[in-house]
Scaffold this active site. Structure first.
Site, short mmCIF file in Angstrom:
data_model
loop_
_atom_site.label_atom_id
_atom_site.label_comp_id
_atom_site.label_asym_id
_atom_site.label_seq_id
_atom_site.Cartn_x
_atom_site.Cartn_y
_atom_site.Cartn_z
N CYS A 190 56.95 73.21 26.63
CA CYS A 190 56.00 73.73 27.65
C CYS A 190 54.65 73.01 27.64
O CYS A 190 53.86 73.17 28.57
CB CYS A 190 55.77 75.23 27.44
N HIS B 190 49.12 78.33 29.92
CA HIS B 190 50.57 78.32 30.12
C HIS B 190 51.01 79.69 30.65
O HIS B 190 50.50 80.73 30.22
CB HIS B 190 51.27 78.00 28.80
N ASN C 197 58.01 81.74 33.77
CA ASN C 197 57.72 80.62 32.89
C ASN C 197 58.59 79.43 33.30
O ASN C 197 59.81 79.48 33.17
CB ASN C 197 58.00 81.04 31.44
#
Ligand code: UT7
Length: 329
Positions: free
Chosen positions: A112, A252, A282
């Site tokens: 990520c 994030h 996500n």
């Protein structure tokens, strides 16, 4: 020469997977998902739509914004943990789709945190004078590695892509400061157990569901908050800026509770924290990049304004990047 982001673009697949849809697939509820994660829906790529297609679609928009032709690119970098193939790289597939035969191309993997690692590579190449124009793509088809029978993970992830053109020429967001980190000691807390050389695909690995994301959510949560807070503070310290100099914070987009915890420790107003988690979930490497593109589309970023990107992912990896809007010169 200063490296600046002179154009961004993003691409989200059409299909929407809502919390209500997930209620039909696993034992969960819209209420549980929303209160525990802040997510309402996420996007899912079509069966015949792949990481390279989404990445190329985002890249075309970024090139248009940058007013740059694909032939002018020196390098294409792709951050992904869901490449079309293990090899060749997704970057070469995108290079071919964009018709940029003169560009070098490679994938890299920092989960990520990929987009931030990518910006650091681009900054290094450009500021050393090695390359002029670099395309940084983040693209993920996470639905291809999610077990839609596992309620612990299937509610969290979505598909999507974003891209940024980084150049030594032109006005845009200067990549001013970057802090990156990693800790491989806890690698097993978030991983795809099989499909690599340790456990190649076999009837047994498939039967045991080892080609799906495996995560200890609670542990990951704690590390995510601590590492993103640390990286953000270190990055500002390096830039010699105080927290109130941050005009926009883009963390994030893994969980709204993680975002809120960082914002609180960071004493920044909620209106300055940009979020897409409710609508896209996500999307791993793409998450911060998609949010950056949407922020730029939605708001006017004035000369001198600062955007702080902060990310965390499998590895673990983490990082923060300070961007400042600057005119050419
Ligand atoms: O991109 C990389 C970074 N990834 C992350 O940062 C993810 C970090 N982790 C998280 O976001 C959270 O830990 C989760 C959203 C994954 C889980 O939230 P939590 O508040 O930590 O829940 P939990 O894992 O402690 O589970 C609490 C309960 C459990 O039941 P018991 O054992 O207390 O009876 C779970 O079985 O909730 C249950 N549960 C669910 N219930 C309804 C877990 N998933 C679900 C679900 N629906 N989807």
């Amino acid at each position: 020469m200063k490296a600046r982001i002179i154009g961004t673009g993003s691409y989200l697949p059409e299909r929407v997977l809502t919390n209500r849809d997930l209620e039909q697939m696993v034992e969960t509820s819209d209420e549980w998902i929303f209160t525990r994660t802040g997510m309402k829906e996420r996007r899912i790529a079509a069966e015949d739509e792949f990481t390279s297609d989404m990445g190329a679609a985002a890249a075309r928009k970024a090139l248009e914004k940058a007013n740059l032709k694909a032939e002018e690119l020196d390098l294409i970098l792709v951050a992904t943990l869901t490449p079309d193939y293990i090899f060749p790289s997704t970057a070469v597939l995108i290079q071919n789709e964009l018709k940029a035969p003169q560009a070098a191309a490679f994938d890299f993997q920092a989960a990520c945190t990929g987009f931030l690692y990518g910006l650091s590579i681009a900054k290094g190449y450009i500021e050393s004078g090695f390359y002029k124009n670099i395309l940084v793509v983040a693209s993920e088809k996470l639905s291809s590695i999610v077990d839609y029978k596992d309620r612990n993970t299937c509610i969290l992830f979505g598909d999507g892509a974003a891209a940024a053109v980084v150049s030594g020429n032109g006005s845009g967001l200067a990549i001013r400061e970057i802090c990156l980190g990693a800790d491989g000691e806890v690698a097993e807390l978030l991983m795809l157990p099989a499909g690599g050389c340790r456990e190649p695909a076999s009837i047994d690995s498939v039967a045991k569901g080892k080609h799906f994301i495996a995560m200890d959510g609670k542990e990951v949560f704690k590390h995510a908050v601590r590492r993103m807070e640390g990286a953000a503070k270190e990055c500002l310290e390096k830039a010699n800026l105080s927290e109130d100099a941050v005009d926009w914070l883009i963390p994030h987009q893994a969980n709204k509770r993680i975002i809120d915890a960082i914002a609180k420790r960071f004493s920044i107003e909620d209106e300055k924290v940009y979020k897409t988690v409710e609508k896209y979930g996500n999307t791993s490497a793409s998450a911060v990049a998609i949010a950056l593109d949407e922020l730029i589309l939605e708001k006017t970023i004035n000369e001198g304004e600062n955007i702080l990107l902060v990310a965390f992912g499998a590895g673990f990896t983490w990082g923060a990047t300070l961007l400042t809007m600057e005119s050419d010169g």
